[in-house]
Design an enzyme around this catalytic site. Structure first.
Site, PDB file in Angstrom:
ATOM      1  N   LYS A 191       0.876  -1.182   0.000  1.00 42.27           N
ATOM      2  CA  LYS A 191       0.000   0.000   0.000  1.00 42.27           C
ATOM      3  C   LYS A 191       0.908   1.226   0.000  1.00 42.27           C
ATOM      4  O   LYS A 191       1.365   1.673   1.057  1.00 42.27           O
ATOM      5  CB  LYS A 191      -0.866  -0.043   1.256  1.00 42.27           C
ATOM      6  CG  LYS A 191      -2.162   0.710   1.197  1.00 42.27           C
ATOM      7  CD  LYS A 191      -2.059   2.133   0.751  1.00 42.27           C
ATOM      8  CE  LYS A 191      -2.107   3.147   1.850  1.00 42.27           C
ATOM      9  NZ  LYS A 191      -1.943   4.529   1.333  1.00 42.27           N
ATOM     10  N   GLU A 266       8.805   1.846  11.323  1.00 41.32           N
ATOM     11  CA  GLU A 266       9.829   2.878  11.087  1.00 41.32           C
ATOM     12  C   GLU A 266       9.102   4.215  11.142  1.00 41.32           C
ATOM     13  O   GLU A 266       8.336   4.547  10.234  1.00 41.32           O
ATOM     14  CB  GLU A 266      10.471   2.680   9.705  1.00 41.32           C
ATOM     15  CG  GLU A 266      11.238   1.386   9.560  1.00 41.32           C
ATOM     16  CD  GLU A 266      12.540   1.378  10.336  1.00 41.32           C
ATOM     17  OE1 GLU A 266      13.065   2.456  10.662  1.00 41.32           O
ATOM     18  OE2 GLU A 266      13.022   0.274  10.636  1.00 41.32           O
ATOM     19  N   CYS A 300      12.778  11.475   7.718  1.00 44.97           N
ATOM     20  CA  CYS A 300      12.734  10.984   9.107  1.00 44.97           C
ATOM     21  C   CYS A 300      14.073  11.211   9.797  1.00 44.97           C
ATOM     22  O   CYS A 300      14.139  11.413  10.996  1.00 44.97           O
ATOM     23  CB  CYS A 300      12.383   9.501   9.114  1.00 44.97           C
ATOM     24  SG  CYS A 300      13.478   8.521   8.090  1.00 44.97           S
ATOM     25  N   GLU A 398       8.446  16.689  15.572  1.00 47.49           N
ATOM     26  CA  GLU A 398       8.936  16.498  14.207  1.00 47.49           C
ATOM     27  C   GLU A 398       8.217  17.488  13.295  1.00 47.49           C
ATOM     28  O   GLU A 398       6.991  17.430  13.153  1.00 47.49           O
ATOM     29  CB  GLU A 398       8.650  15.064  13.752  1.00 47.49           C
ATOM     30  CG  GLU A 398       9.200  14.784  12.372  1.00 47.49           C
ATOM     31  CD  GLU A 398       8.849  13.399  11.853  1.00 47.49           C
ATOM     32  OE1 GLU A 398       7.658  13.020  11.897  1.00 47.49           O
ATOM     33  OE2 GLU A 398       9.766  12.703  11.387  1.00 47.49           O
TER      34      GLU A 398
HETATM   35  P1  NAD Z   1       1.598   8.729   7.426  1.00 49.44           P
HETATM   36  O1  NAD Z   1       1.727   7.995   8.704  1.00 49.44           O
HETATM   37  O2  NAD Z   1       0.555   9.767   7.309  1.00 49.44           O
HETATM   38  O3  NAD Z   1       1.309   7.708   6.221  1.00 49.44           O
HETATM   39  C1  NAD Z   1       2.173   6.616   5.934  1.00 49.44           C
HETATM   40  C2  NAD Z   1       1.382   5.556   5.181  1.00 49.44           C
HETATM   41  O4  NAD Z   1       0.359   5.061   6.038  1.00 49.44           O
HETATM   42  C3  NAD Z   1       0.670   6.075   3.926  1.00 49.44           C
HETATM   43  O5  NAD Z   1       0.678   5.073   2.937  1.00 49.44           O
HETATM   44  C4  NAD Z   1      -0.744   6.303   4.432  1.00 49.44           C
HETATM   45  O6  NAD Z   1      -1.731   6.217   3.413  1.00 49.44           O
HETATM   46  C5  NAD Z   1      -0.898   5.167   5.405  1.00 49.44           C
HETATM   47  N1  NAD Z   1      -1.914   5.402   6.447  1.00 49.44           N
HETATM   48  C6  NAD Z   1      -2.329   6.590   6.952  1.00 49.44           C
HETATM   49  N2  NAD Z   1      -3.307   6.385   7.868  1.00 49.44           N
HETATM   50  C7  NAD Z   1      -3.487   5.046   7.935  1.00 49.44           C
HETATM   51  C8  NAD Z   1      -4.371   4.196   8.690  1.00 49.44           C
HETATM   52  N3  NAD Z   1      -5.248   4.681   9.570  1.00 49.44           N
HETATM   53  N4  NAD Z   1      -4.281   2.864   8.493  1.00 49.44           N
HETATM   54  C9  NAD Z   1      -3.389   2.339   7.639  1.00 49.44           C
HETATM   55  N5  NAD Z   1      -2.560   3.082   6.875  1.00 49.44           N
HETATM   56  C10 NAD Z   1      -2.597   4.413   7.041  1.00 49.44           C
HETATM   57  O7  NAD Z   1       3.047   9.303   7.100  1.00 49.44           O
HETATM   58  P2  NAD Z   1       3.488  10.216   5.867  1.00 49.44           P
HETATM   59  O8  NAD Z   1       2.971  11.590   6.078  1.00 49.44           O
HETATM   60  O9  NAD Z   1       3.195   9.510   4.591  1.00 49.44           O
HETATM   61  O10 NAD Z   1       5.080  10.180   6.057  1.00 49.44           O
HETATM   62  C11 NAD Z   1       5.765  11.028   6.916  1.00 49.44           C
HETATM   63  C12 NAD Z   1       6.106  10.316   8.211  1.00 49.44           C
HETATM   64  O11 NAD Z   1       6.838   9.123   7.943  1.00 49.44           O
HETATM   65  C13 NAD Z   1       7.023  11.140   9.102  1.00 49.44           C
HETATM   66  O12 NAD Z   1       6.587  11.066  10.431  1.00 49.44           O
HETATM   67  C14 NAD Z   1       8.381  10.457   8.940  1.00 49.44           C
HETATM   68  O13 NAD Z   1       9.266  10.647  10.007  1.00 49.44           O
HETATM   69  C15 NAD Z   1       7.994   9.041   8.772  1.00 49.44           C
HETATM   70  N6  NAD Z   1       9.072   8.302   8.109  1.00 49.44           N
HETATM   71  C16 NAD Z   1       9.830   7.458   8.854  1.00 49.44           C
HETATM   72  C17 NAD Z   1      10.898   6.789   8.257  1.00 49.44           C
HETATM   73  C18 NAD Z   1      11.761   5.831   9.031  1.00 49.44           C
HETATM   74  O14 NAD Z   1      12.432   5.027   8.401  1.00 49.44           O
HETATM   75  N7  NAD Z   1      11.785   5.881  10.341  1.00 49.44           N
HETATM   76  C19 NAD Z   1      11.159   6.988   6.905  1.00 49.44           C
HETATM   77  C20 NAD Z   1      10.353   7.870   6.190  1.00 49.44           C
HETATM   78  C21 NAD Z   1       9.295   8.521   6.803  1.00 49.44           C
END
Ligand code: NAD
Length: 506
Positions: A191, A266, A300, A398
């Site tokens: 996804k 992550e 991140c 963040e």
């Molecule tokens: P997000 O949590 O909003 O979304 C991530 C994914 O989860 C997307 O595909 C989204 O559609 C899905 N999602 C959202 N709500 C959901 C739910 N209720 N159920 C299931 N899936 C759901 O994050 P984002 O805005 O896409 O990305 C930014 C975040 O990701 C930041 O906090 C960043 O730090 C983190 N990040 C972490 C790493 C790491 O390796 N630690 C790497 C990249 C990004």
């Protein structure tokens, strides 16, 4: 820094968006509802992609296909060598189409094209690394547990894995998960983020071309709650591998608990770079600017906190300010751009909110602090916030934007306390020419990665992940494939029962 950002038109403005479908059970299909999602390029303001807007029914169909492929299909039973061959073929095919992948991620995420080429090349390396692990995955044997006895610990693929990825490094992050799950013999439902799904779907084409059996990788686009959440609930799914925000990660763990699925998380970060007075300040300056503004801070691992010794704070901030002024923010498709557009209006608004709160709390901007004028899209000038104290939101939360918060310290203990004083623990950096200082600080950091006199370096061989609320588990590294397995103990015995349990009554 450029005063006004010019954005050149892209082909999609004339040709219209590319249209994509879902990949379920080896077939390209429309979503059951027939609804679609348009993705507008964040820099160009034109619709570049039209996706199927999957929902629960599509997600569950994909999970069922992955379950069938795992329970009845050939993939989990194939030799490591055969799986490695396919992964290497996929790596070669991605490499051949590197420019296509790079363009898709650049226009959908607003990232600089030159940077994304490096990300895709990094992803190719990860696919090759995972192929090597497919062949070396092994268990243990114990010949020390008694005469006539042998213990063998095998690693079975865990089963069906739900892979949920964010928008900031669309193809790279998918590549930190999928090839390892495949190397282990798992089947998957992928996804991708609803904002940046195109590169995952291009990979789908390559996987089919490479001969991956139907149902091993299913790709369902759509909103997180509609597509991601049902796969986490589904009893067909055995493990969830999620990268995204800490908030969504926590909610998915709660859902996964209902079926006691394994989770790999992550999540977010609030990473510090600590600079001592004896550091190589030229090198540190460049790494601080890179750490804070790379990928527009939508990273991140962003080094969003500079923790600098008070005695050199003015000098270092001046150096960082001067170098920040040379950062080329601009059109992601311009080869000279090193910082592109922000992902969405909502996200730009959130970053603006943090800047407002910093001002209200008494901090000031050494540079930046405002939106930049552009032909289209949204850009915030790389910003350095000074006068920050550890209790301010810009020091703790963040921001995920091009914002560097500067804090000062007088003793190493104070620096460590500030660096460790947030809910996150993803990464950190320490700068000093003194080995004892570097060693002591690095060991004291509560973070998954500590860079010493460098920042945000990486290699497929090195594990990556977070302490505290930055995550659970590790990706990459030589054990990465093991995360997608279950250990199974085989306890063998030869000969009769030396000491029967039931003995005849005398
Ligand atoms: P997000 O949590 O909003 O979304 C991530 C994914 O989860 C997307 O595909 C989204 O559609 C899905 N999602 C959202 N709500 C959901 C739910 N209720 N159920 C299931 N899936 C759901 O994050 P984002 O805005 O896409 O990305 C930014 C975040 O990701 C930041 O906090 C960043 O730090 C983190 N990040 C972490 C790493 C790491 O390796 N630690 C790497 C990249 C990004």
């Amino acid at each position: 820094m450029n005063a006004h950002i010019s954005i050149a038109p892209i082909a999609e403005a004339q040709s219209g968006p590319a249209a994509y479908r879902l990949l379920i059970d080896g077939k390209w299909v429309d979503s059951m509802s027939g609804r679609t999602i348009d993705r507008v390029s964040p820099a160009h303001g034109v619709v570049v992609s039209t996706y199927q807007c999957g929902d629960r029914a599509d997600a569950l169909a994909a999970a069922a296909a992955a379950r069938k492929a795992f329970d009845k299909g050939p993939w989990p039973k194939m030799t490591g060598a055969a799986r490695a061959k396919l992964l290497l073929d996929v790596a070669a095919k991605i490499e051949m189409r590197l420019e296509e992948f790079a363009r898709l991620d650049a226009i959908e995420a607003g990232k600089p094209i030159a940077q994304v080429r490096g990300e895709i090349a990094g992803a190719v390396d990860i696919w090759r690394f995972a192929a090597s692990l497919a062949r070396t995955l092994h268990g243990q044997s114990f010949s020390t547990i008694g005469e006539g006895k042998l213990g063998i610990v095998v690693r079975d693929p865990i089963g069906v894995v739900s892979i949920i990825t964010p928008w900031n490094f669309p193809f790279l992050i998918l590549s930190q998960k999928l090839p390892f799950a495949l190397a282990a013999g798992c089947t998957t439902v992928v996804k991708p983020s609803e904002m940046t799904s195109a590169s995952a779907l291009l990979l789908g084409e390559i996987l089919i071309e490479a001969g991956l059996p139907a149902g091993v990788v299913n790709i369902v686009t759509g909103e997180g709650s509609a597509v991601g959440a049902p796969t986490v609930e589904s009893a067909d799914v055995d493990m969830v591998s999620f990268t995204g925000s800490t908030k969504v990660g926590k909610s998915l763990m709660a859902v996964a608990a209902q079926t006691l699925k394994k989770v790999s998380m992550e999540l977010g970060g609030k990473n510090a770079q600590i600079v001592f007075p004896d550091a190589d300040l030229d090198a540190a300056t460049d790494a601080i600017v890179f750490g804070a503004f790379f990928n527009a801070g939508e990273c991140c691992n962003a080094g969003s906190r500079l923790i600098v010794h008070a005695s050199i704070a003015d000098e270092l901030v001046e150096r960082v300010r001067a170098r920040t002024g040379r950062v080329r923010v601009g059109d992601p498709m311009d080869e000279a751009t090193i910082v592109g557009a922000l992902i969405s209006d909502d996200h730009a608004g959130k970053i603006g909110g943090f800047l407002e709160s910093a001002k209200r709390a008494g901090a000031s901007f050494a540079v930046g602090g405002e939106a930049m004028q552009a032909d289209s899209g949204r850009f915030i000038a790389p910003t350095i916030v000074t006068g920050v104290t550890p209790d301010m939101a810009v020091a703790r939360e963040e921001i995920f934007g091009p914002v560097l918060s500067v804090l000062t310290f007088n003793t190493a203990e104070e620096a460590i306390a500030i660096a460790n004083g947030t809910d996150y623990g993803l990464s950190a950096g320490v700068w000093s020419r003194d080995f004892d200082t570097c060693h002591m600080v690095a060991r004291a950091m509560r973070a998954g990665t500590v860079w010493i006199n460098t920042f945000m370096d990486g290699a497929s061989e090195l594990p990556f992940g977070g302490f505290k609320q930055s995550g659970l588990g590790r990706e990459l590294g030589i054990h990465a494939v093991e995360d997608y397995t279950e250990e199974k103990t085989l306890h063998l015995h030869s000969g009769g029962r030396p000491k029967p349990w039931v003995v005849d009554a005398i």
